[in-house]
Design a protein around this motif. Structure first.
Motif, short mmCIF file in Angstrom:
data_model
loop_
_atom_site.label_atom_id
_atom_site.label_comp_id
_atom_site.label_asym_id
_atom_site.label_seq_id
_atom_site.Cartn_x
_atom_site.Cartn_y
_atom_site.Cartn_z
N GLU A 53 -6.51 -37.98 -36.83
CA GLU A 53 -5.71 -39.20 -36.86
C GLU A 53 -5.07 -39.47 -38.22
OE1 GLU A 53 -4.92 -40.93 -34.29
OE2 GLU A 53 -6.21 -39.88 -32.87
N THR A 54 -5.69 -39.01 -39.29
CA THR A 54 -5.17 -39.32 -40.64
C THR A 54 -4.65 -38.09 -41.37
OG1 THR A 54 -7.31 -38.97 -41.76
CG2 THR A 54 -6.88 -41.17 -40.80
N PRO A 113 -8.80 -53.23 -33.77
CA PRO A 113 -7.93 -52.17 -33.22
C PRO A 113 -8.17 -50.85 -33.94
CG PRO A 113 -6.67 -53.67 -34.62
CD PRO A 113 -8.04 -54.28 -34.45
N GLU A 114 -7.87 -49.78 -33.25
CA GLU A 114 -8.12 -48.44 -33.82
C GLU A 114 -7.33 -48.24 -35.11
OE1 GLU A 114 -8.00 -43.75 -32.36
OE2 GLU A 114 -7.61 -45.38 -30.95
N SER A 115 -6.16 -48.84 -35.20
CA SER A 115 -5.35 -48.69 -36.40
C SER A 115 -6.06 -49.27 -37.62
CB SER A 115 -4.00 -49.38 -36.22
OG SER A 115 -4.17 -50.77 -35.92
N ALA A 116 -6.81 -50.37 -37.43
CA ALA A 116 -7.54 -50.97 -38.55
C ALA A 116 -8.69 -50.08 -38.97
CB ALA A 116 -8.04 -52.36 -38.17
N LEU A 118 -8.75 -46.96 -38.83
CA LEU A 118 -8.23 -45.72 -39.42
C LEU A 118 -7.44 -45.97 -40.71
CD1 LEU A 118 -7.06 -43.88 -36.19
CD2 LEU A 118 -8.84 -43.10 -37.76
N ASP A 119 -7.39 -47.21 -41.16
CA ASP A 119 -6.68 -47.55 -42.38
C ASP A 119 -7.55 -47.21 -43.59
OD1 ASP A 119 -5.14 -48.53 -44.40
OD2 ASP A 119 -5.31 -50.66 -43.81
#
Length: 501
Positions: A53-54, A113-116, A118-119
Motif C-alpha cells: 500500500e505504501t 479509515p484505511e487511509s489513516a 496507512l499514513d
C-alpha cells in the motif's frame, strides 16, 4: 569457545509420569504451533500490506527491525517470568495479552479509515503497527516456556528428539505463514486477515485451557529477584562450565547468519521474478520440516555439542559454494539443505541447556541466549548490507574484481554477493573447526555425558551427579526413571528403565 566458571550445575526437574508427560508435551507442542502460525501469519501480513500500500521500504524495515530488537530486549524479562511461575500459567497469560493486542488492533481498524492507518506521517499507522507488534512479541514468551517444558515433561534421553519436533513445528509454521499471509492480504485484505488472526488466537487460547501440565509451583528462594534477572541468568550460565562459550559461539554463528539475512533476498531476486521467489522460499522452508523430523527420529548422538559443530562446519561449506555460479538450481538446493541443518543446531543448544542447567533457572538462561542471538543477525545485516552495496559489489562489477575472482566465481550476475557468501562461509568453517580445540568444548562435552541420578523419592531436588563413566553406563543412567513408549518422540525402541545404583 573458552572456559568459564569453575563449578558444574546439574539440571533438575520434577519427575513426571511418562504417559502424562507425553500427552502434555504433545498438547503444548500442537497448541504452541497454532499460536506461532497465527502470530506469524498476522505479522507477515502486516509487512506485506504496508509495503503493497505504501511502497515504503523504510516503513517495512522499521517494522521488521523493531520486531527483532524488541525480541532481544524482552527475552530476559520473559525468561525471568517463566522461571517464577508455572509454565502453563505463563502460556495462558501470553495468549491473553496477545489476544487483547489483536482485539485492540481490530478496534482501530474499525474505528479509522484505511487511509489513516496507512499514513506514515500520522500517529495511527505507528499505533496500529505497534499494537500488532506488541502482540507478536509477547507471544514469543510461549517459546521460552516450551523449551523448559521439554525438560519438565520429556525424559532426558529423548529431549533431543523432542527438540527436533519443535524444529519441525517451527518449519511448518514458516511454510504456512509464507504461503497464506500473502494469499490472505491479496485476496481478502488486511481487515479480514486481522479477523482470522483474532479467531485463531482465541481458539488456541481455549484449547490451551484444556491442557494440564503436571508441575509444582516454583519454590521461593527467599531473596528479592528483580523483574529482569540479568545477574541470576549470568550466574546460572556461569555455573555450567563451558556453557557461556557455547552461547557465545551460537551468537557468533547467528552473526554469520546475518549475512544471509541481508543478502539472500537480493541475490534470489536477481535469479527469479518476485512471484517465483516467494514460491521458492515456501518450498525451501520445507527443509526446516525435514531437518526437524530427522532430529525427532534419530536424535543428536551421544554428544550434541560435537554434532552441532560438525553441522556448523557443513553449513559454512555449503554457504561458500551455493553461489559459486549463478545457477538457480544450485542456489535453491543450497538454501533447502541449509534450512534442513538449522533445526539440528538449535536442538543441540537446547538439549545441552536442558541437561546442564538447573530446571529452576532454565527460563532465564533461555531468555539470556535468546536476547543475544536475536540481536546478532540484525546487527550483521545492518552492517553487511551497506558494505556489500557500496564496496564489494562495485569492486566485483569492475574489471579488477572480475579478473581477480573470475576463476572462482565466474562472470554471472550477483558476483559481489557471491563473494560475500564465500567469505562468510569460510569464516564459519574456521570457527567451527577451532571450537573443537577449545577446553570449553571438552569440559562441556564431559559434563553433558555425566549422568544425573534422580532422587529416590521423586522430589524436584537437585540430583546427585556421579563422576564420568563409560558411554554405555551414561546411557543407562540417563534413562533411569522411565520413558514413554516407543514412537513417542521418535521411532526408537523404548529404552531399558533399569535404575543405576
Amino acid at each position: 569457545m573458552s572456559e568459564t566458571s569453575p563449578s558444574p550445575a546439574p539440571a533438575s526437574a520434577p519427575i513426571v509420569e511418562p504417559a502424562a508427560g507425553r500427552r502434555a508435551f504433545l498438547g503444548v507442542l500442537i497448541n504452541t504451533a497454532a499460536a506461532n502460525v497465527t502470530t506469524s501469519f498476522l505479522w507477515f501480513a502486516l509487512t506485506f500490506w504496508v509495503y503493497l500500500e505504501t511502497r515504503s521500504v523504510l516503513a517495512t524495515g522499521i517494522i521488521g527491525g523493531a520486531y527483532m530488537l524488541l525480541l532481544a530486549v524482552f527475552a530476559m524479562l520473559f525468561g525471568t517470568i517463566v522461571d517464577r511461575h508455572r509454565k502453563h500459567r505463563v502460556m495462558v497469560v501470553s495468549g491473553v495479552i496477545t489476544l487483547a493486542a489483536f482485539l485492540v488492533a481490530g478496534a482501530l481498524w474499525l474505528a479509522f479509515p484505511e487511509s489513516a492507518l496507512l499514513d506514515l506521517g500520522g500517529p495511527w499507522f505507528w499505533i496500529f503497527s505497534g499494537v500488532v507488534l506488541a502482540g507478536a512479541v509477547i507471544e514469543n514468551m510461549r517459546n521460552i516456556a516450551l523449551s523448559t517444558t521439554v525438560t519438565l515433561l520429556v525424559p532426558e534421553d529423548r529431549r533431543a528428539n523432542a527438540n527436533g519436533l519443535v524444529g519441525t513445528v517451527q518449519g511448518l509454521s514458516f511454510v504456512v505463514t509464507s504461503v497464506f499471509s500473502g494469499l490472505s492480504v491479496g485476496q481478502l485484505g488486511m481487515g479480514w486477515t486481522l479477523a482470522i488472526a483474532i479467531v485463531l488466537t482465541l481458539a488456541a487460547l481455549i484449547h490451551l485451557l484444556t491442557i494440564r501440565i503436571p508441575e509444582e509451583r516454583p519454590k521461593a528462594t527467599g531473596e528479592r529477584v528483580p523483574a529482569v534477572d540479568v545477574r541470576g541468568a549470568i550466574r546460572a550460565v556461569r555455573a555450567a562450565r563451558g556453557l557461556f562459550a557455547l552461547l557465545i559461539f551460537s551468537t557468533f554463528n547467528n552473526l554469520i547468519g546475518g549475512v544471509y539475512l541481508a543478502l539472500m533476498d537480493p541475490y534470489g531476486l536477481q535469479l527469479f521474478p518476485v512471484e517465483v521467489w516467494g514460491l521458492v522460499l515456501g518450498v525451501t522452508a520445507t527443509g526446516f520440516i525435514i531437518g526437524g523430523a530427522m532430529v525427532a527420529k534419530f536424535g543428536l548422538g551421544r554428544n550434541p555439542i560435537r554434532t552441532m559443530l560438525w553441522i556448523v562446519i557443513a553449513m559454512g561449506l555449503l554457504g561458500a559454494v551455493f553461489t559459486l555460479r549463478d545457477w538457480w538450481w544450485l542456489y535453491v538446493a543450497g538454501i533447502w539443505v541449509y534450512m534442513a541443518l538449522i533445526p539440528a543446531v538449535e536442538a543441540a543448544e537446547q538439549t545441552v541447556i536442558q541437561k546442564v542447567v538447573p530446571f529452576e533457572t532454565q527460563g532465564r538462561v533461555f531468555g539470556f541466549a535468546a536476547a543475544f542471538e536475536s540481536a546478532a543477525a540484525p546487527i550483521t545485516a545492518f552492517l553487511i548490507a551497506p558494505i556489500a552495496e557500496f564496496v564489494i559489489i562495485p569492486y566485483m562489477d569492475a574489471a579488477d574484481g572480475r579478473a581477480t575472482w573470475g576463476w572462482l566465481l565466474g562472470d554471472g550476475i550477483g558476483r559481489g554477493i557471491a563473494l560475500v557468501f564465500v567469505i562468510a562461509g569460510l569464516i564459519m568453517v574456521i570457527a567451527g573447526a577451532a571450537a573443537f580445540l577449545t577446553r570449553s568444548y571438552r569440559v562441556l562435552s564431559t559434563q553433558y555425558r555425566t549422568p544425573s541420578t534422580p532422587p529416590a523419592d521423586g522430589a524436584a531436588d537437585t540430583p546427585t551427579v556421579t563422576p564420568p563413566v563409560s558411554d554405555e553406563a551414561s546411557s543407562l543412567a540417563a534413562r533411569a526413571g522411565g520413558v514413554p513408549d516407543a514412537g513417542a518422540y521418535g521411532d526408537q525402541p523404548a529404552p531399558d528403565t533399569t535404575t543405576t545404583p
